[in-house]
Write a protein that holds these residues in place. Structure first.
Motif, PDB file in Angstrom:
ATOM      1  N   GLY A 107      26.896  26.206  76.868  1.00 20.34           N
ATOM      2  CA  GLY A 107      28.073  27.076  76.498  1.00 20.34           C
ATOM      3  C   GLY A 107      27.101  27.724  75.019  1.00 20.34           C
ATOM      4  N   ILE A 111      27.355  31.592  74.059  1.00 18.65           N
ATOM      5  CA  ILE A 111      28.209  32.571  73.207  1.00 18.65           C
ATOM      6  C   ILE A 111      26.984  32.901  72.267  1.00 18.65           C
ATOM      7  N   TYR A 114      25.046  36.527  73.564  1.00 17.46           N
ATOM      8  CA  TYR A 114      26.299  37.498  74.251  1.00 17.46           C
ATOM      9  C   TYR A 114      27.347  37.634  73.279  1.00 17.46           C
ATOM     10  N   LEU A 493      34.659  26.852  71.996  1.00 19.84           N
ATOM     11  CA  LEU A 493      35.771  27.647  72.592  1.00 19.84           C
ATOM     12  C   LEU A 493      36.793  27.968  71.848  1.00 19.84           C
ATOM     13  N   ARG A 498      33.266  34.314  67.196  1.00 24.51           N
ATOM     14  CA  ARG A 498      32.863  34.194  68.342  1.00 24.51           C
ATOM     15  C   ARG A 498      33.821  33.475  69.438  1.00 24.51           C
ATOM     16  N   ARG A 499      35.317  33.799  69.507  1.00 24.46           N
ATOM     17  CA  ARG A 499      36.136  32.918  70.032  1.00 24.46           C
ATOM     18  C   ARG A 499      35.607  33.403  71.777  1.00 24.46           C
ATOM     19  N   ILE A 500      35.150  32.255  72.575  1.00 26.56           N
ATOM     20  CA  ILE A 500      35.604  31.986  74.133  1.00 26.56           C
ATOM     21  C   ILE A 500      37.142  32.787  74.382  1.00 26.56           C
ATOM     22  N   SER A 505      39.666  36.956  71.143  1.00 30.31           N
ATOM     23  CA  SER A 505      38.580  36.235  72.344  1.00 30.31           C
ATOM     24  C   SER A 505      37.039  37.473  71.962  1.00 30.31           C
TER      25      SER A 505
END
Length: 629
Positions: A107, A111, A114, A493, A498-500, A505
């Motif tokens: 996870g 992040i 990305y 999360l 850098r939010r998912i 987001s």
């Protein structure tokens, strides 16, 4: 191009395999390979800087040579291609723990890969200096109004620099901290094994590292605290090994790791000093090793950092004064009450939670203690930044680790009730106490102190696992880890930058917009300026910025076709020449213009105002073709 950035990683894998074939335990080989690659990164960076040849071709040739040597050594090693699986089977609980570890690692890694770099300090100096080094083909000094770009320890940025040169971009920049997070978990499990912790306890120790909220947030950033913590725990591992096994390889590896720790972050010197003192005073070490290893460690620290230290003397004859010119971290006054104040404020910072009533109760107790002792809680001699207050903020600068802090407090009390502790346990525990004490004595409290605590937390976890195994049943201990894992999903999360998930987001915005996650309101202005510059013939852009202004963002948005330099530089770096040669900007981006006059002078040349916003004024050379024309 991005493939070439994996050459150092391939080297680590080959070297790791070679070391394991030579008898090192798998984790020992992994950590040793990272130390070796770190030394090669320093050697290649500084060596190529000496001849101003730090560019793609030279780095490519360097790593191809290193890989060729490793391939030759592996070819001469029996069993190099043979694969043997693990000689043990995992229990169901251990498989669950490994699954949770994999979830966090994957996870955070996703992040990191990305999201673009968007940490505040990265925009002001971490990545800013990487951009100038890449442009200048070396890590030499250059004119800048952000002195931190030149005086702060640079090893983590050396790694990022090589990845950027080899891949022609910053896509892998966050992966340096992610790699250090994974390495720290492996190092902690190895240190726990040296202390006599079982395989299950070693897995628990690794999970404690991976579930650290600050560690998760930093693991996808371009800060350097995880890299620093990784070097410190590697040094601790190999020093424990050298204490038990007098082979010279362990002496060298531990000393080299300390050299890299100091070159990664100035606070690394504090942890190195604690190791040196404890090594000299602890019993059970023969006189040759007792005196020889500290000497070797000092030599390695000096050798690894020598080129950087010499560049500091170009800024100030006193390198320590040069470092402090970037911002004072050390205490202005030292004493028992000041140390207690730092300890209380630091511990309370880690105990912050999302519940304000709890935070206010802790704050009130700390404030009352200061009032009762007559210590000023905002004394500028012991405090930097904003006044003391507790924050629970999902950000890599401020995030506390409240559950881990409570567990470590409980474990530290339980530790003293354990009988029959080995000398290795006492040595490691004493080193940790000295490191924590030195931190409280020498480092000022500041709002972002939580991230400075990361190496201390990671060093403490093997001892916590050691104590937990002796008092806590396995199923209950596994339950605690599950709770920590569930809590870790919050920072994983909902990372503030850098939010998912949520309406903010990172998937809802372009990569360019995600650079501005902490400055979203400035993106439209920057985008407009960059668009105008790309339409123009202007390819030399000057920056007149303050020390805490965003610098790297302009290089990231403009790309490789532009040369970017600071202009109107004052202070000790003004005398440095531009390493890339004479610089004649056609446009200057000025965040410091007072009253935004129509005319301005930069580097002795006249400019006129072309555009302005609340925070930025664009000046153009009237004798050059105007941007957008």
């Amino acid at each position: 191009m991005i493939f070439f950035a994996f050459l150092p990683f391939i080297f680590i894998m080959l070297f790791w395999r070679w070391l394991v074939l030579r008898g090192l335990e798998v984790r020992e080989g992994f950590l040793a390979a990272h130390v070796a690659s770190g030394l090669l990164i320093v050697l290649s960076t500084e060596g190529l800087t000496a001849v101003t040849q730090l560019h793609f071709i030279s780095l490519l040739l360097f790593w191809l040579l290193a890989l060729s040597i490793m391939a030759f050594l592996l070819a001469r090693s029996p069993g190099a291609l043979a694969w043997r699986g693990p000689a043990f089977s995992l229990t169901l609980i251990e498989k669950v723990l490994l699954g949770m570890a994999a979830f966090i690692v994957i996870g955070v890694g996703f992040i990191a890969l990305y999201a673009p770099p968007n940490t505040w300090d990265s925009m002001t100096y971490h990545l800013s200096r990487v951009g100038y080094w890449r442009q200048d083909h070396g890590v030499m000094n250059y004119p800048t109004n952000s002195i931190r770009q030149l005086v702060y320890s640079p090893f983590a940025e050396y790694v990022i620099l090589q990845l950027q040169v080899l891949s022609s971009g910053d896509r892998l920049a966050n992966m340096v901290q992610w790699s250090a997070m994974v390495g720290s978990a492996i190092g902690v499990s190895l240190a726990a094994s040296y202390l006599g912790v079982s395989r299950f306890g070693q897995l628990v120790a690794a999970l404690l590292v991976l579930t650290l909220p600050m560690g998760i947030l930093e693991g996808s950033s371009t800060q350097n605290d995880h890299v620093s913590a990784f070097q410190v725990i590697v040094a601790g591992c190999f020093l424990l090994k050298y204490r038990a096994c007098p082979a010279r390889r362990w002496a060298f590896l531990s000393a080299a790791a300390l050299g890299l720790a100091v070159l990664t972050k100035g606070l690394g010197a504090l942890y190195a000093g604690a190791f040196l003192v404890v090594w000299l005073i602890m019993p059970g070490i023969d006189i040759r090793r007792r005196l020889g290893w500290p000497l070797l460690a000092v030599v390695m620290i000096v050798v690894v950092g020598a080129p950087f230290f010499l560049r500091l003397t170009q800024i100030d004859r006193d390198p320590f004064a040069a470092i402090n010119s970037g911002g004072t971290v050390t205490m202005g006054r030292v004493g028992p009450l000041e140390t207690a104040s730092n300890a209380l404020r630091g511990l309370s910072t880690q105990l912050a939670t999302p519940w304000q009533s709890w935070n206010q109760a802790i704050e009130g107790a700390v404030i009352r203690w200061h009032q009762g002792t007559g210590i000023d809680i905002v004394d500028p001699q012991t405090t930097s930044g904003t006044p003391y207050r507790l924050m629970y903020y999902l950000d890599e600068d401020y995030m506390p680790n409240p559950l881990h802090a409570l567990l470590l407090i409980i474990a530290s009390v339980a530790f003293w009730f354990i009988r029959g502790k080995s000398l290795s346990v006492w040595f490691y525990g004493t080193a940790l106490v000295f490191q924590a004490l030195a931190f409280c004595v020498l480092v000022r409290w500041q709002p972002w102190i939580s991230r400075f605590h990361l190496p201390v937390f990671i060093m403490a976890i093997p001892l916590a696992a050691f104590a937990a195994e002796r008092f806590v049943p396995r199923k209950f201990l596994a339950g605690i880890v599950v709770i920590l894992f569930m809590a870790a999903l919050h920072p994983l999360l909902l990372n503030n930058t850098r939010r998912i998930f949520s309406e903010k987001s990172m998937f809802r915005f372009s990569r360019e917009q995600n650079y501005f996650s902490k400055h979203a309101w400035e993106y439209p202005v920057a985008d407009r300026v960059v668009a105008l510059l790309k339409k123009s013939d202007c390819r030399e852009v000057g920056l007149k910025l303050g020390g805490d202004d965003w610098d790297y963002i302009w290089r990231a948005l403009l790309g490789d076709g532009f040369r970017v330099e600071h202009v109107g530089v004052t202070g000790p770096t003004a005398a440095f020449p531009y390493p890339a040669g004479d610089f004649h900007p056609c446009v200057v981006l000025d965040s410091q213009a007072k009253n935004k006059p129509h005319d301005a002078i930069y580097n002795g040349r006249p400019f006129v105002k072309a555009a302005e916003s609340q925070d930025l004024t664009v000046y153009a050379d009237p004798n050059y073709r105007k941007p957008g024309s």
